[in-house]
Design a protein around this motif. Structure first.
Motif, mmCIF file in Angstrom:
data_model
loop_
_atom_site.group_PDB
_atom_site.id
_atom_site.type_symbol
_atom_site.label_atom_id
_atom_site.label_comp_id
_atom_site.label_asym_id
_atom_site.label_seq_id
_atom_site.Cartn_x
_atom_site.Cartn_y
_atom_site.Cartn_z
ATOM 1 N N ASN A 1 -2.372 -1.216 -3.549
ATOM 2 C CA ASN A 1 -3.380 -0.283 -3.036
ATOM 3 C C ASN A 1 -2.815 1.132 -3.078
ATOM 4 O O ASN A 1 -1.804 1.423 -2.437
ATOM 5 C CB ASN A 1 -3.746 -0.635 -1.591
ATOM 6 N N THR B 1 0.822 -1.204 0.000
ATOM 7 C CA THR B 1 0.000 0.000 0.000
ATOM 8 C C THR B 1 0.856 1.254 0.000
ATOM 9 O O THR B 1 1.902 1.305 0.647
ATOM 10 C CB THR B 1 -0.921 0.014 1.241
ATOM 11 N N ILE C 1 -9.408 -2.015 2.508
ATOM 12 C CA ILE C 1 -8.455 -3.025 2.017
ATOM 13 C C ILE C 1 -8.920 -4.426 2.380
ATOM 14 O O ILE C 1 -8.841 -5.368 1.572
ATOM 15 C CB ILE C 1 -7.040 -2.747 2.579
ATOM 16 N N ARG D 1 -5.916 -1.121 -6.933
ATOM 17 C CA ARG D 1 -7.072 -0.720 -6.132
ATOM 18 C C ARG D 1 -6.820 0.689 -5.599
ATOM 19 O O ARG D 1 -5.765 0.962 -5.040
ATOM 20 C CB ARG D 1 -7.293 -1.724 -5.009
#
Length: 271
Positions: free
Chosen positions: A128, A46, A262, A157
């Motif tokens: 992410n 992320t 998430i 994402r």
């Protein structure tokens, strides 16, 4: 002598192991390429990207829209297991662009630039991509559109959070009234980060203007650098303890939300 060395060796091994599990810094521009490769994406999937602009904010710094999401990223990065991309300090300022010290980046320039930044983050392996946005208006629309495009094209994402509106319930909880652009919510958040950026001695009530109801009127430039969401609410009448409480509660709410999103992406098997 050998027995004396055993606890030292154990401590050294534990230090090495901890270093392997945690990067030396959560900020991308403070680690080298070798360390980056060791953590992304296997251990850290992320990235947090703070975005803002330079524009007037009443009695706080012109860079408040950068100061806030940058500090937020540093506070929550470890909790959400993310690295922090360098802050994008220039944005689509809009109706505040005429004020001294403001910078306006056109949508025609901003859109492909943010798009290439997101593509670069995806190419570097982040699964992410979370934008902590510090500036609203037309910038929000562009960020939402471009992140959706990149997600669909590259299979990453994405999430865009406008922290001040997302945390509006925290504003009401801590201050018992609404805030605004450069209102008590933003001003308190900045004061918790760095009180030297807040100059309450320069504040006057007539500096503020309540935002118009939709469709009633508009003015460019906006006549005040402080825009209140509710007439008569949002003046900076808070104390340091409230500012610190607000800062902590906003960060906790944003961090919790990111982890929940998430987790839901993972549960749904979305890549």
């Amino acid at each position: 002598m050998k027995l004396f060395l055993v606890p030292i060796l154990i401590a050294l091994n534990a230090t090495v192991l901890f270093a392997q599990q945690n990067p030396s810094s959560r900020e991308m521009d403070r680690i080298n390429w070798m360390e980056f490769a060791e953590f992304v994406p296997e251990k850290i999937p992320t990235v947090l990207l703070p975005t803002g602009t330079l524009e007037p904010h009443g009695v706080v710094n012109n860079g408040a829209d950068n100061t806030a999401p940058t500090a937020m990223a540093k506070e929550i990065a470890e909790d959400v297991n993310a690295l922090i991309a360098p802050t994008l300090n220039y944005g689509i300022t809009g109706s505040m662009a005429a004020y001294p010290g403001a910078f306006q980046i056109t949508e025609e320039a901003y859109r492909p630039f943010i798009r290439d930044i997101l593509k670069g983050l995806a190419r570097n392996g982040f699964k992410n991509i979370i934008i902590l946005n510090g500036h609203g208006g037309g910038q929000t629309k562009v960020l939402q559109e471009v992140t959706a495009e990149i997600s669909n094209e590259l299979g990453v994402r994405t999430l865009v959070i406008n922290w001040w509106s997302f945390a509006s319930d925290v504003t009401m909880e801590v201050f018992k009234e609404d805030g605004g652009h450069a209102g008590l919510n933003e001003t308190a958040y900045i004061q918790a980060i760095d009180p030297t950026l807040v100059h309450k001695e320069r504040y006057r009530a007539d500096l503020a203007t309540a935002y118009p109801e939709a469709g009633t009127w508009s003015a460019t430039p906006f006549p005040s650098s402080i825009g209140l969401y509710q007439e008569g609410q949002g003046y900076p009448n808070f104390n340091q303890a409230q500012a610190d409480e607000y800062f902590q509660k906003v960060n906790a709410k944003v961090s919790k939300f990111i982890k929940e999103i998430i987790q839901k992406w993972d549960m749904a098997g979305l890549h």
